[in-house]
Write a protein that holds these residues in place. Structure first.
Motif, PDB file in Angstrom:
ATOM      1  N   PRO A  55      -1.219  -7.370   3.304  1.00 20.65           N
ATOM      2  CA  PRO A  55       0.034  -8.004   3.729  1.00 20.65           C
ATOM      3  C   PRO A  55       1.053  -8.253   2.621  1.00 20.65           C
ATOM      4  O   PRO A  55       2.128  -8.766   2.897  1.00 20.65           O
ATOM      5  N   TYR A  56       0.773  -7.882   1.398  1.00 15.83           N
ATOM      6  CA  TYR A  56       1.635  -8.236   0.271  1.00 15.83           C
ATOM      7  C   TYR A  56       2.819  -7.294   0.067  1.00 15.83           C
ATOM      8  O   TYR A  56       3.646  -7.543  -0.797  1.00 15.83           O
ATOM      9  N   TYR A  57       2.889  -6.210   0.820  1.00 17.52           N
ATOM     10  CA  TYR A  57       3.874  -5.168   0.547  1.00 17.52           C
ATOM     11  C   TYR A  57       4.817  -4.992   1.726  1.00 17.52           C
ATOM     12  O   TYR A  57       4.402  -5.001   2.885  1.00 17.52           O
ATOM     13  N   ASP A  58       6.099  -4.799   1.409  1.00 22.30           N
ATOM     14  CA  ASP A  58       7.087  -4.554   2.443  1.00 22.30           C
ATOM     15  C   ASP A  58       6.811  -3.214   3.115  1.00 22.30           C
ATOM     16  O   ASP A  58       6.300  -2.285   2.473  1.00 22.30           O
ATOM     17  N   PRO A  59       7.184  -3.085   4.404  1.00 19.87           N
ATOM     18  CA  PRO A  59       7.011  -1.798   5.080  1.00 19.87           C
ATOM     19  C   PRO A  59       7.685  -0.683   4.288  1.00 19.87           C
ATOM     20  O   PRO A  59       8.753  -0.865   3.713  1.00 19.87           O
ATOM     21  N   ASP A  60       7.029   0.446   4.256  1.00 20.62           N
ATOM     22  CA  ASP A  60       7.507   1.585   3.481  1.00 20.62           C
ATOM     23  C   ASP A  60       7.672   2.780   4.420  1.00 20.62           C
ATOM     24  O   ASP A  60       6.779   3.041   5.241  1.00 20.62           O
ATOM     25  N   PRO A  61       8.781   3.526   4.324  1.00 22.74           N
ATOM     26  CA  PRO A  61       8.999   4.657   5.235  1.00 22.74           C
ATOM     27  C   PRO A  61       7.932   5.755   5.108  1.00 22.74           C
ATOM     28  O   PRO A  61       7.760   6.549   6.028  1.00 22.74           O
ATOM     29  N   ARG A  62       7.201   5.779   3.996  1.00 22.89           N
ATOM     30  CA  ARG A  62       6.127   6.772   3.848  1.00 22.89           C
ATOM     31  C   ARG A  62       4.905   6.438   4.692  1.00 22.89           C
ATOM     32  O   ARG A  62       4.024   7.271   4.861  1.00 22.89           O
ATOM     33  N   CYS A  63       4.849   5.213   5.193  1.00 20.80           N
ATOM     34  CA  CYS A  63       3.642   4.725   5.853  1.00 20.80           C
ATOM     35  C   CYS A  63       3.870   4.465   7.341  1.00 20.80           C
ATOM     36  O   CYS A  63       4.878   3.883   7.729  1.00 20.80           O
ATOM     37  N   ALA A  64       2.892   4.835   8.150  1.00 24.70           N
ATOM     38  CA  ALA A  64       2.940   4.604   9.588  1.00 24.70           C
ATOM     39  C   ALA A  64       2.643   3.136   9.887  1.00 24.70           C
ATOM     40  O   ALA A  64       2.097   2.413   9.043  1.00 24.70           O
ATOM     41  N   HIS A  65       2.978   2.710  11.092  1.00 24.64           N
ATOM     42  CA  HIS A  65       2.644   1.386  11.607  1.00 24.64           C
ATOM     43  C   HIS A  65       3.213   0.263  10.739  1.00 24.64           C
ATOM     44  O   HIS A  65       2.575  -0.778  10.601  1.00 24.64           O
ATOM     45  N   HIS A  66       4.342   0.486  10.107  1.00 22.46           N
ATOM     46  CA  HIS A  66       5.012  -0.534   9.294  1.00 22.46           C
ATOM     47  C   HIS A  66       4.142  -1.040   8.145  1.00 22.46           C
ATOM     48  O   HIS A  66       4.242  -2.190   7.734  1.00 22.46           O
ATOM     49  N   ARG A  67       3.304  -0.198   7.637  1.00 19.92           N
ATOM     50  CA  ARG A  67       2.459  -0.602   6.513  1.00 19.92           C
ATOM     51  C   ARG A  67       3.232  -0.492   5.210  1.00 19.92           C
ATOM     52  O   ARG A  67       4.219   0.218   5.096  1.00 19.92           O
ATOM     53  N   GLY A  68       2.726  -1.213   4.208  1.00 22.86           N
ATOM     54  CA  GLY A  68       3.331  -1.169   2.887  1.00 22.86           C
ATOM     55  C   GLY A  68       2.647  -0.131   2.010  1.00 22.86           C
ATOM     56  O   GLY A  68       1.628   0.463   2.390  1.00 22.86           O
ATOM     57  N   PHE A  69       3.222   0.085   0.835  1.00 24.97           N
ATOM     58  CA  PHE A  69       2.701   1.077  -0.105  1.00 24.97           C
ATOM     59  C   PHE A  69       2.257   0.366  -1.373  1.00 24.97           C
ATOM     60  O   PHE A  69       3.035  -0.370  -1.989  1.00 24.97           O
ATOM     61  N   HIS A  70       1.003   0.580  -1.759  1.00 25.00           N
ATOM     62  CA  HIS A  70       0.454  -0.001  -2.990  1.00 25.00           C
ATOM     63  C   HIS A  70       0.525   1.052  -4.079  1.00 25.00           C
ATOM     64  O   HIS A  70       0.010   2.159  -3.911  1.00 25.00           O
ATOM     65  N   HIS A  71       1.154   0.724  -5.205  1.00 26.80           N
ATOM     66  CA  HIS A  71       1.431   1.691  -6.271  1.00 26.80           C
ATOM     67  C   HIS A  71       0.324   1.813  -7.300  1.00 26.80           C
ATOM     68  O   HIS A  71       0.483   2.526  -8.289  1.00 26.80           O
ATOM     69  N   GLY A  72      -0.780   1.133  -7.093  1.00 25.75           N
ATOM     70  CA  GLY A  72      -1.902   1.203  -8.026  1.00 25.75           C
ATOM     71  C   GLY A  72      -3.219   1.105  -7.281  1.00 25.75           C
ATOM     72  O   GLY A  72      -3.277   1.315  -6.072  1.00 25.75           O
ATOM     73  N   ILE A  73      -4.267   0.770  -8.018  1.00 23.93           N
ATOM     74  CA  ILE A  73      -5.584   0.509  -7.448  1.00 23.93           C
ATOM     75  C   ILE A  73      -6.011  -0.865  -7.937  1.00 23.93           C
ATOM     76  O   ILE A  73      -5.938  -1.150  -9.131  1.00 23.93           O
ATOM     77  N   ASP A  74      -6.442  -1.717  -7.007  1.00 25.39           N
ATOM     78  CA  ASP A  74      -6.963  -3.030  -7.357  1.00 25.39           C
ATOM     79  C   ASP A  74      -8.486  -2.979  -7.285  1.00 25.39           C
ATOM     80  O   ASP A  74      -9.042  -2.568  -6.256  1.00 25.39           O
ATOM     81  N   VAL A  75      -9.134  -3.390  -8.367  1.00 29.51           N
ATOM     82  CA  VAL A  75     -10.596  -3.377  -8.451  1.00 29.51           C
ATOM     83  C   VAL A  75     -11.068  -4.817  -8.614  1.00 29.51           C
ATOM     84  O   VAL A  75     -10.692  -5.493  -9.575  1.00 29.51           O
ATOM     85  N   ALA A  76     -11.894  -5.286  -7.680  1.00 37.13           N
ATOM     86  CA  ALA A  76     -12.414  -6.655  -7.708  1.00 37.13           C
ATOM     87  C   ALA A  76     -13.377  -6.823  -8.868  1.00 37.13           C
ATOM     88  O   ALA A  76     -14.251  -5.978  -9.097  1.00 37.13           O
TER      89      ALA A  76
END
Length: 184
Positions: A55-76
């Motif tokens: 939920p942290y990312y604004d909707p992105d036109p590259r993504c379906a269903h109004h999803r956002g785009f994450h520009h990296g990888i988060d590793v726990a």
């Protein structure tokens, strides 16, 4: 005996610190634990690169269903986990073009590295303590920082991003091959 001694080394992550952070939320079905030259231990991916339901990312036109785009990888990973230079490179000045904002924590930094004949900026976000300075050359395997939850609403983790030189997050490319993840 050796395990006890290793657990007492300064900066080592103790078994108590290895417990899952209750704030972690995984936005992937991948339950694999990975190892990488960039961090200590075997860890899970929280948010992969690309379109995400996080939920942290604004909707992105590259993504379906109004999803956002994450520009990296988060590793726990637990707070304090050692982070290492996975490649040789030079630490950039914080004022360099494409400076990361507060969402990357209080100590984000970049390492410029020549990878496969191409120059790339490797951005590390959510660091607790950074052991390298702008202008310094780092070698592969060198301790560069420790993971934290600075700027991260979802617990301690490493944000790993690869950008084209001098560009902001819009110049980010898939960092998977640079992170060199291998199943544990």
């Amino acid at each position: 005996m050796l395990a006890l001694v290793v657990g007492l080394l300064p900066g080592a992550v103790s078994p108590a610190d290895a417990r899952p952070d209750p704030r972690w939320h995984f936005y992937t079905r991948d339950r694999t634990r990975y190892v990488s030259p960039w961090f200590a231990g075997a860890r899970r991916i929280m948010v992969p690169y690309g379109c995400t339901r996080a939920p942290y990312y604004d909707p992105d036109p590259r993504c379906a269903h109004h999803r956002g785009f994450h520009h990296g990888i988060d590793v726990a990973m637990p707070c304090g986990t050692p982070l290492y230079a996975g490649r040789r490179g030079r630490v950039l000045s914080p004022s360099a073009p494409g400076r990361p904002g507060p969402a990357y924590g209080v100590h984000p930094f970049r390492i410029r590295s020549a990878v496969g004949g191409h120059v790339r900026d490797i951005l590390i976000g959510h660091a607790r303590r950074v052991y390298v300075q702008p202008g310094e050359w780092v070698r592969r395997g060198q301790l560069i920082a420790r993971a934290s939850d600075s700027g991260a609403p979802d617990g301690c983790h490493l944000h790993f991003e690869v950008r084209l030189p001098g560009r902001g997050y819009t110049g980010a490319i898939d960092p998977s091959s640079y992170l060199m993840l291998r199943p544990a």
